[in-house]
Design an enzyme around this catalytic site. Structure first.
Site, PDB file in Angstrom:
ATOM      1  N   GLU A 195     -29.605 -64.124   8.707  1.00  0.00           N
ATOM      2  CA  GLU A 195     -29.368 -64.145   9.978  1.00  0.00           C
ATOM      3  C   GLU A 195     -29.091 -61.710   9.504  1.00  0.00           C
ATOM      4  O   GLU A 195     -28.393 -61.263   9.875  1.00  0.00           O
ATOM      5  CB  GLU A 195     -27.733 -63.839   9.653  1.00  0.00           C
ATOM      6  CG  GLU A 195     -27.100 -65.009   9.797  1.00  0.00           C
ATOM      7  CD  GLU A 195     -27.719 -66.193  10.797  1.00  0.00           C
ATOM      8  OE1 GLU A 195     -28.248 -65.049  12.060  1.00  0.00           O
ATOM      9  OE2 GLU A 195     -26.490 -66.717  12.057  1.00  0.00           O
ATOM     10  N   HIS A 208     -20.549 -61.061   8.811  1.00  0.00           N
ATOM     11  CA  HIS A 208     -20.303 -62.016   9.396  1.00  0.00           C
ATOM     12  C   HIS A 208     -19.721 -63.356   8.927  1.00  0.00           C
ATOM     13  O   HIS A 208     -19.858 -64.144   8.011  1.00  0.00           O
ATOM     14  CB  HIS A 208     -21.932 -62.264   9.930  1.00  0.00           C
ATOM     15  CG  HIS A 208     -22.270 -63.632  10.791  1.00  0.00           C
ATOM     16  ND1 HIS A 208     -21.759 -64.092  11.609  1.00  0.00           N
ATOM     17  CD2 HIS A 208     -22.919 -65.072   9.951  1.00  0.00           C
ATOM     18  CE1 HIS A 208     -21.778 -65.354  12.198  1.00  0.00           C
ATOM     19  NE2 HIS A 208     -22.580 -65.840  11.171  1.00  0.00           N
ATOM     20  N   HIS A 232     -18.068 -67.277  10.444  1.00  0.00           N
ATOM     21  CA  HIS A 232     -17.439 -67.978  10.837  1.00  0.00           C
ATOM     22  C   HIS A 232     -15.977 -68.540  11.410  1.00  0.00           C
ATOM     23  O   HIS A 232     -15.386 -69.896  10.838  1.00  0.00           O
ATOM     24  CB  HIS A 232     -18.476 -69.790  10.957  1.00  0.00           C
ATOM     25  CG  HIS A 232     -19.976 -69.734  10.838  1.00  0.00           C
ATOM     26  ND1 HIS A 232     -20.977 -70.543  10.640  1.00  0.00           N
ATOM     27  CD2 HIS A 232     -21.008 -68.446  10.909  1.00  0.00           C
ATOM     28  CE1 HIS A 232     -22.222 -70.297  10.587  1.00  0.00           C
ATOM     29  NE2 HIS A 232     -22.075 -68.436  10.576  1.00  0.00           N
ATOM     30  N   TYR A 286      -3.759 -52.512  15.368  1.00  0.00           N
ATOM     31  CA  TYR A 286      -4.480 -52.290  14.213  1.00  0.00           C
ATOM     32  C   TYR A 286      -5.865 -53.578  14.656  1.00  0.00           C
ATOM     33  O   TYR A 286      -6.942 -52.912  14.783  1.00  0.00           O
ATOM     34  CB  TYR A 286      -3.579 -53.381  13.378  1.00  0.00           C
ATOM     35  CG  TYR A 286      -3.239 -52.380  12.442  1.00  0.00           C
ATOM     36  CD1 TYR A 286      -2.781 -51.641  12.141  1.00  0.00           C
ATOM     37  CD2 TYR A 286      -4.324 -51.810  11.569  1.00  0.00           C
ATOM     38  CE1 TYR A 286      -2.267 -50.950  12.085  1.00  0.00           C
ATOM     39  CE2 TYR A 286      -3.869 -50.978  10.115  1.00  0.00           C
ATOM     40  CZ  TYR A 286      -2.569 -50.125  10.518  1.00  0.00           C
ATOM     41  OH  TYR A 286      -2.612 -48.884   9.931  1.00  0.00           O
ATOM     42  N   HIS A 311     -20.668 -69.398  17.954  1.00  0.00           N
ATOM     43  CA  HIS A 311     -21.402 -69.082  16.825  1.00  0.00           C
ATOM     44  C   HIS A 311     -19.586 -68.109  15.734  1.00  0.00           C
ATOM     45  O   HIS A 311     -19.746 -68.583  14.906  1.00  0.00           O
ATOM     46  CB  HIS A 311     -23.073 -68.585  16.452  1.00  0.00           C
ATOM     47  CG  HIS A 311     -22.993 -68.254  15.090  1.00  0.00           C
ATOM     48  ND1 HIS A 311     -24.437 -68.078  14.818  1.00  0.00           N
ATOM     49  CD2 HIS A 311     -22.540 -68.085  14.005  1.00  0.00           C
ATOM     50  CE1 HIS A 311     -25.282 -67.679  13.876  1.00  0.00           C
ATOM     51  NE2 HIS A 311     -23.743 -67.971  13.181  1.00  0.00           N
TER      52      HIS A 311
HETATM   53  P1  13P Z   1     -26.849 -67.564   5.357  1.00  0.00           P
HETATM   54  O1  13P Z   1     -27.189 -69.109   4.020  1.00  0.00           O
HETATM   55  O2  13P Z   1     -28.575 -68.166   5.918  1.00  0.00           O
HETATM   56  O3  13P Z   1     -26.362 -65.979   5.015  1.00  0.00           O
HETATM   57  O4  13P Z   1     -26.106 -68.123   6.821  1.00  0.00           O
HETATM   58  C1  13P Z   1     -25.349 -68.297   7.005  1.00  0.00           C
HETATM   59  C2  13P Z   1     -25.090 -68.077   8.703  1.00  0.00           C
HETATM   60  O5  13P Z   1     -24.021 -68.060   8.328  1.00  0.00           O
HETATM   61  C3  13P Z   1     -25.752 -68.920   9.772  1.00  0.00           C
HETATM   62  O6  13P Z   1     -25.584 -68.356  11.501  1.00  0.00           O
END
Ligand code: 13P
Length: 210
Positions: free
Chosen positions: A73, A92, A94, A119, A160
């Protein structure tokens, strides 16, 4: 912060995020700016068990110069560093609640989470654009994020998860945590009619806290 300290800070940040359930498996990635390049977590690494010596090092043009292979990413991180020069770190995740919103919201929506608490507004800002779905690691994501990044410090990737930036690693992580809490509140109150902050209250927050 020098490079050794920044490496340790990334490892500690990953451990903390993983321990508190913001990241599971090998999901998520972190990057931070150095004087002459960037540090990025390796692809397929678990944020809970990062090794400071193995973080990927990129030069100022985002070429991999040392360490393990960087996150797939890296394009999403680059989009923010290039569009927002004051960005010092990108996170980033999830994380569950923000990702739930990313599954409910429509691509191109700009305010998928209502402004319920100060906040959230202070850390994320007025807009949280929703980026259309891309396969993880798809380089085409970069242009889609870049189109929004000048005016937004964070985005939600449809189906995502969130991408959040800050002037420092600490700022980016704090913003990612606030985003997750705001998403949780939004979901908790979805069937209710919560009172939102008014435009004047939002203006006051942004003027006061920037
Ligand atoms: P990577 O392991 O390549 O960092 O990807 C993990 C991820 O969160 C994909 O969206």
């Amino acid at each position: 912060m020098n490079e050794a300290a920044l490496r340790e800070a990334i490892v500690e940040t990953g451990r903390s995020l993983f321990a508190r359930g913001y990241a599971v498996g090998t999901a998520g990635n972190i990057s931070a700016r150095l004087g002459d390049g960037f540090l990025v977590t390796p692809t397929n690494s678990c944020l809970g068990t990062l090794d400071a010596a193995r973080l990927a090092r990129l030069d100022a043009r985002f070429h991999h110069v040392a360490g393990d292979k960087p996150s797939k990413e890296v394009f999403m991180h680059r989009a923010f560093y290039q569009a927002r020069p004051a960005t010092g770190a990108v996170v980033h995740l999830h994380s569950t609640m923000a990702t739930a919103i990313a599954c409910l919201a429509q691509p191109r929506e700009r305010r998928p989470i209502p402004p319920l608490t100060p906040y959230f507004v202070m850390r994320i800002g007025r807009d949280l654009p929703v980026i259309a779905y891309f396969r993880p690691g798809d380089p085409a994501m970069e242009a889609a994020i870049a189109a929004e990044a000048a005016n937004a410090s964070a985005v939600l990737l449809a189906n995502h998860g969130p991408v959040v930036t800050g002037a420092t690693l600490g700022d980016a992580v704090a913003a990612a945590e606030e985003l997750e809490e705001a998403a949780k509140l939004a979901l908790l109150l979805r069937a209710a009619r919560p009172r939102e902050l008014t435009p004047a209250q939002i203006d006051d927050l942004l003027k006061t806290f920037g």
